[in-house]
Scaffold this active site. Structure first.
Site, PDB file in Angstrom:
ATOM      1  N   GLY A 129       0.857  -1.302  -0.070  1.00 38.06           N
ATOM      2  CA  GLY A 129       0.015   0.099  -0.039  1.00 38.06           C
ATOM      3  C   GLY A 129       0.898   1.187  -0.057  1.00 38.06           C
ATOM      4  O   GLY A 129       2.015   1.190   0.355  1.00 38.06           O
ATOM      5  N   GLN A 179       3.139   9.896   1.375  1.00 49.10           N
ATOM      6  CA  GLN A 179       4.592   9.190   1.403  1.00 49.10           C
ATOM      7  C   GLN A 179       5.302   9.649   0.277  1.00 49.10           C
ATOM      8  O   GLN A 179       6.614   9.518   0.168  1.00 49.10           O
ATOM      9  CB  GLN A 179       4.264   7.790   1.569  1.00 49.10           C
ATOM     10  CG  GLN A 179       3.532   7.188   2.760  1.00 49.10           C
ATOM     11  CD  GLN A 179       3.333   6.009   2.703  1.00 49.10           C
ATOM     12  OE1 GLN A 179       2.659   5.381   2.111  1.00 49.10           O
ATOM     13  NE2 GLN A 179       4.243   5.226   3.134  1.00 49.10           N
ATOM     14  N   CYS A 205       6.029  -0.181   7.365  1.00 45.53           N
ATOM     15  CA  CYS A 205       5.657   1.165   6.852  1.00 45.53           C
ATOM     16  C   CYS A 205       6.802   1.576   5.887  1.00 45.53           C
ATOM     17  O   CYS A 205       8.023   1.426   6.358  1.00 45.53           O
ATOM     18  CB  CYS A 205       5.114   2.218   7.584  1.00 45.53           C
ATOM     19  SG  CYS A 205       4.826   3.710   6.667  1.00 45.53           S
ATOM     20  N   LEU A 206       6.497   1.639   4.698  1.00 52.37           N
ATOM     21  CA  LEU A 206       7.542   2.115   3.616  1.00 52.37           C
ATOM     22  C   LEU A 206       8.152   3.617   4.319  1.00 52.37           C
ATOM     23  O   LEU A 206       9.457   3.837   3.737  1.00 52.37           O
ATOM     24  CB  LEU A 206       7.288   2.219   2.371  1.00 52.37           C
ATOM     25  CG  LEU A 206       6.732   1.154   1.597  1.00 52.37           C
ATOM     26  CD1 LEU A 206       6.092   1.316   0.326  1.00 52.37           C
ATOM     27  CD2 LEU A 206       7.932  -0.047   1.443  1.00 52.37           C
ATOM     28  N   HIS A 215      -4.401   1.674   7.264  1.00 55.70           N
ATOM     29  CA  HIS A 215      -2.952   2.141   7.412  1.00 55.70           C
ATOM     30  C   HIS A 215      -2.656   3.262   6.563  1.00 55.70           C
ATOM     31  O   HIS A 215      -2.363   4.467   6.865  1.00 55.70           O
ATOM     32  CB  HIS A 215      -2.163   1.011   7.105  1.00 55.70           C
ATOM     33  CG  HIS A 215      -0.805   1.354   7.051  1.00 55.70           C
ATOM     34  ND1 HIS A 215       0.209   0.856   8.084  1.00 55.70           N
ATOM     35  CD2 HIS A 215       0.019   2.345   6.177  1.00 55.70           C
ATOM     36  CE1 HIS A 215       1.521   1.391   7.762  1.00 55.70           C
ATOM     37  NE2 HIS A 215       1.462   2.076   6.780  1.00 55.70           N
ATOM     38  N   GLU A 216      -3.457   3.173   5.069  1.00 55.07           N
ATOM     39  CA  GLU A 216      -3.182   4.130   4.210  1.00 55.07           C
ATOM     40  C   GLU A 216      -3.989   5.414   4.451  1.00 55.07           C
ATOM     41  O   GLU A 216      -3.676   6.590   4.292  1.00 55.07           O
ATOM     42  CB  GLU A 216      -3.420   3.796   2.828  1.00 55.07           C
ATOM     43  CG  GLU A 216      -2.359   2.680   2.382  1.00 55.07           C
ATOM     44  CD  GLU A 216      -0.944   2.834   2.799  1.00 55.07           C
ATOM     45  OE1 GLU A 216      -0.575   3.912   2.650  1.00 55.07           O
ATOM     46  OE2 GLU A 216      -0.357   1.525   2.919  1.00 55.07           O
ATOM     47  N   HIS A 264      -2.354   7.498   7.105  1.00 54.32           N
ATOM     48  CA  HIS A 264      -1.375   8.527   6.509  1.00 54.32           C
ATOM     49  C   HIS A 264      -1.870   9.708   5.800  1.00 54.32           C
ATOM     50  O   HIS A 264      -1.255  10.737   6.015  1.00 54.32           O
ATOM     51  CB  HIS A 264      -0.497   7.831   5.102  1.00 54.32           C
ATOM     52  CG  HIS A 264       0.372   6.948   5.432  1.00 54.32           C
ATOM     53  ND1 HIS A 264       1.439   7.327   6.061  1.00 54.32           N
ATOM     54  CD2 HIS A 264       0.573   5.662   5.193  1.00 54.32           C
ATOM     55  CE1 HIS A 264       2.261   6.289   6.159  1.00 54.32           C
ATOM     56  NE2 HIS A 264       2.141   5.300   5.641  1.00 54.32           N
TER      57      HIS A 264
HETATM   58 ZN    ZN Z   1       2.778   3.444   6.045  1.00 47.71          ZN
END
Ligand code: ZN
Length: 149
Positions: A46, A51, A93-94, A136-137, A140
């Site tokens: 995701g 991000q 998380c990226l 989660h997204e 963000h």
């Molecule tokens: Zn994340």
């Protein structure tokens, strides 16, 4: 085009509420394609626009971790319903590559609404991994990271 993923958790773009998309322009459609490419390359399941440095309410997500996975793109996603039942699972998380996986408690089922890249309204009932990725997204988009949970 592969986009640069913001990995400083103190970067204001990761900490602010992202703006609603008012009009789905060619730039927004390209952003979505680039976000999908960036997510695949990372690899991740995701990605949210903040991000990659865009404070806009846009997310992309994979529907599963296997090769049958489809990709969902949502503009201005809103979680309309969350199940009472919650579950704990590990999340990474990226944007937090140095952070090890954290156990996060989230509702197991959600209903989410948003627009697809063609501007059509879509309603998705998600559970399990996909419900978790979408939550989660969407976090963000509100400036929330897993380390805050
Ligand atoms: Zn994340």
């Amino acid at each position: 085009m592969i986009l640069y993923i913001q990995t400083n958790p103190n970067n204001p773009i990761l900490r602010q509420k992202a703006r609603e998309v008012k009009e789905i322009t060619a730039e927004i459609k390209q952003l979505i394609l680039d976000m999908i490419e960036t997510m695949e390359k990372a690899p991740g399941v995701g990605l949210a626009a903040p991000q990659v440095g865009q404070s806009l309410r846009v997310i992309v997500a994979k529907t599963s971790r296997d090769e049958k996975s489809e990709t969902i793109s949502l503009i201005n996603p809103k979680i309309k319903k969350s199940s009472w039942k919650k579950a704990l699972a590990e999340e990474g998380c990226l944007s937090l590559p140095q952070q090890s996986y954290l156990l996060i408690k989230r509702p197991v089922k959600i209903k989410v609404e948003g627009l697809n890249p063609e501007g059509a309204k879509v309603k998705i009932k998600a559970e399990g991994l996909l419900a978790r990725i979408i939550q989660h997204e969407v976090d963000h988009l509100d400036g929330v990271l897993i380390v805050d949970k």
